[in-house]
Design an enzyme around this catalytic site. Structure first.
Site, PDB file in Angstrom:
ATOM      1  N   PHE A 119      -1.702   8.083   4.380  1.00 22.96           N
ATOM      2  CA  PHE A 119      -2.494   8.642   5.488  1.00 22.96           C
ATOM      3  C   PHE A 119      -3.760   9.349   4.979  1.00 22.96           C
ATOM      4  CE2 PHE A 119       1.295   9.323   8.678  1.00 22.96           C
ATOM      5  CZ  PHE A 119       1.441   7.963   8.802  1.00 22.96           C
ATOM      6  N   ASN A 169       0.834  -1.200   0.000  1.00 23.28           N
ATOM      7  CA  ASN A 169       0.000   0.000   0.000  1.00 23.28           C
ATOM      8  C   ASN A 169       0.869   1.251   0.000  1.00 23.28           C
ATOM      9  OD1 ASN A 169      -0.445   1.930   2.501  1.00 23.28           O
ATOM     10  ND2 ASN A 169       0.154  -0.063   3.349  1.00 23.28           N
ATOM     11  N   SER A 210       5.534   4.844   8.798  1.00 22.87           N
ATOM     12  CA  SER A 210       4.950   4.546   7.487  1.00 22.87           C
ATOM     13  C   SER A 210       5.929   4.993   6.403  1.00 22.87           C
ATOM     14  CB  SER A 210       3.630   5.297   7.311  1.00 22.87           C
ATOM     15  OG  SER A 210       3.241   5.250   5.946  1.00 22.87           O
ATOM     16  N   ASN A 264       5.036   5.808   3.467  1.00 22.86           N
ATOM     17  CA  ASN A 264       4.243   6.460   2.420  1.00 22.86           C
ATOM     18  C   ASN A 264       4.029   7.961   2.602  1.00 22.86           C
ATOM     19  OD1 ASN A 264       3.860   3.933   1.141  1.00 22.86           O
ATOM     20  ND2 ASN A 264       2.303   3.444   2.668  1.00 22.86           N
ATOM     21  N   THR A 265       4.576   8.528   3.679  1.00 21.39           N
ATOM     22  CA  THR A 265       4.588   9.980   3.863  1.00 21.39           C
ATOM     23  C   THR A 265       6.043  10.419   3.759  1.00 21.39           C
ATOM     24  OG1 THR A 265       2.616  10.014   5.253  1.00 21.39           O
ATOM     25  CG2 THR A 265       4.134  11.864   5.493  1.00 21.39           C
ATOM     26  N   ASN A 306       5.855  -1.815  11.611  1.00 21.79           N
ATOM     27  CA  ASN A 306       5.067  -1.309  10.490  1.00 21.79           C
ATOM     28  C   ASN A 306       5.404  -2.116   9.239  1.00 21.79           C
ATOM     29  OD1 ASN A 306       3.489   0.502   8.858  1.00 21.79           O
ATOM     30  ND2 ASN A 306       3.979   2.160  10.266  1.00 21.79           N
ATOM     31  N   LYS A 350       5.148   3.198  17.109  1.00 18.43           N
ATOM     32  CA  LYS A 350       5.215   2.152  16.086  1.00 18.43           C
ATOM     33  C   LYS A 350       6.481   2.345  15.260  1.00 18.43           C
ATOM     34  CE  LYS A 350       2.267  -0.362  12.911  1.00 18.43           C
ATOM     35  NZ  LYS A 350       0.900  -0.487  12.409  1.00 18.43           N
TER      36      LYS A 350
END
Length: 365
Positions: A122, A118, A183, A185-186, A255, A226
């Site tokens: 967010f 993915n 994450s 993805n940021t 994560n 996390k």
């Protein structure tokens, strides 16, 4: 096998993100149909056993298997998670302001690897909307954690203010909180896992938790961090040391990963965080390392690649006091929760343990 035989084939013919929304919206609707929550409990609820109960962070968990963040980003389906068998659930990641996330498509299945990739970024409705939803939940049977993050447009030097804002808005509604700095993805988010930035971030969050607790005349609620599975041993050591010094209540390991080792499915080329079976061994390694470094004094929630009771029990013996699933739920359905919980109980009994607490970190003794 209702899910695997009937629902899963339908979902897997759909776009992954559309299927995701259908599940969350379906759970939200199901909670509002008289009698249906009880039916779902009858089908999927996990029977309570004293051996499976966990008391941690001042909270009671009916069993150790929870839902990882990412499935219910906006806390829409909170009322149904206990009914389908979870022992606790994380909602989010939520940011102070709502944001659309990355461009679609951004969620990909890798069935041959039992994995997902993915790059959601967010996407969520924002902290105010989540606060409103959680305030409306009257029947809370399990602990609910709120996973907090920063907005994409917020520079790292101001990130601590985003996490503070989330705590201010959501503090009354979460049972515990998870600081998501891992994450992939940021942009640059993972840089917050190291050095002074991490120290400032956690100091700010802990100060805000103390302030909100004083306002409510209660003890501060637990805050966890996390972490990513992709750090070197040295980076992990420094990060855990900083986390320990901050006074947070625990760590979630781990994560998603940016590694693509051993994958066979064509979607391995997609950028984003990989979750599911390929993450199993690495997340367990990280749990083991964190437990060793902290002498078992900092509770760990194990997350990553749990598909069987053995997978979950391995993480418990490595040092996890609780465990979480997400990708396995997509592949196996809610039937899996009973299988995991009862399988863990069988393994506890076989090893002569009277409780989960006795088994935590057993591999280190």
């Amino acid at each position: 096998m209702l899910y695997t035989k009937l629902a899963k084939p339908v979902f897997f013919r759909m776009d992954p993100e559309k299927a995701h929304h259908l599940v969350i919206d379906g759970l939200y609707t199901a909670a509002r149909i008289p009698g249906l929550p009880a039916v779902m409990r009858g089908m999927y609820g996990v029977k309570q056993y004293p051996e499976l109960e966990v008391n941690l962070f001042g909270l009671h968990f009916p069993h150790p298997v929870g839902l990882a963040a990412g499935l219910d980003k906006n806390a829409k389906a909170v009322e149904m998670f206990a009914n389908i068998g979870f022992g606790f659930a994380e909602v989010g990641t939520v940011t102070p302001k709502g944001q659309a996330g990355n461009e679609q498509p951004r969620l990909f299945r890798l069935p041959s690897d039992e994995a997902l990739v993915n790059r959601m970024g967010f996407n969520n409705d924002g902290a105010d909307a989540m606060a409103q939803r959680l305030a409306a939940v009257t029947d809370r049977r399990i602990p609910i954690a709120v996973n907090i993050g920063k907005n994409k447009t917020t520079p790292n030097e101001s990130a601590h203010e985003d996490y503070r804002a989330c705590m201010q808005k959501l503090y009354p509604y979460g049972d515990f909180f998870v600081v998501n700095i891992s994450s992939p993805n940021t942009p640059d988010l993972r840089a917050l896992q190291h050095g002074d930035e991490l120290s400032l971030l956690l100091t700010t969050v802990m100060e805000e938790a103390a302030k909100q607790a004083a306002k409510a005349g209660a003890q501060p609620k637990p805050v966890l961090v996390k972490i990513a599975p992709d750090m070197t041993d040295e980076q992990l050591g420094y990060t855990v040391e900083t986390i320990q010094k901050s006074g947070v209540a625990g760590i979630i390991a781990t994560n998603t990963t940016i590694s693509r080792d051993g994958l066979t499915h064509p979607n391995k080329k997609e950028t984003g965080g990989l979750s599911g079976l390929p993450l199993k061994a690495r997340s367990t390694e990280v749990i083991r390392a964190v437990y060793r470094q902290t002498g078992g004094q900092l509770p760990i929630i194990g997350s990553g690649g749990i598909f069987t009771a053995d997978d979950a029990y391995d993480k418990i013996r490595a040092g996890a006091a609780l465990v979480e699933i997400y990708t396995a739920l997509i592949y196996r359905g809610p039937e899996l929760l009973n299988e995991l919980a009862l399988g863990i109980r069988q393994r506890l009994i076989a090893d002569g343990y009277a409780s989960i607490a006795e088994a935590v970190g057993a591999d280190h003794r």
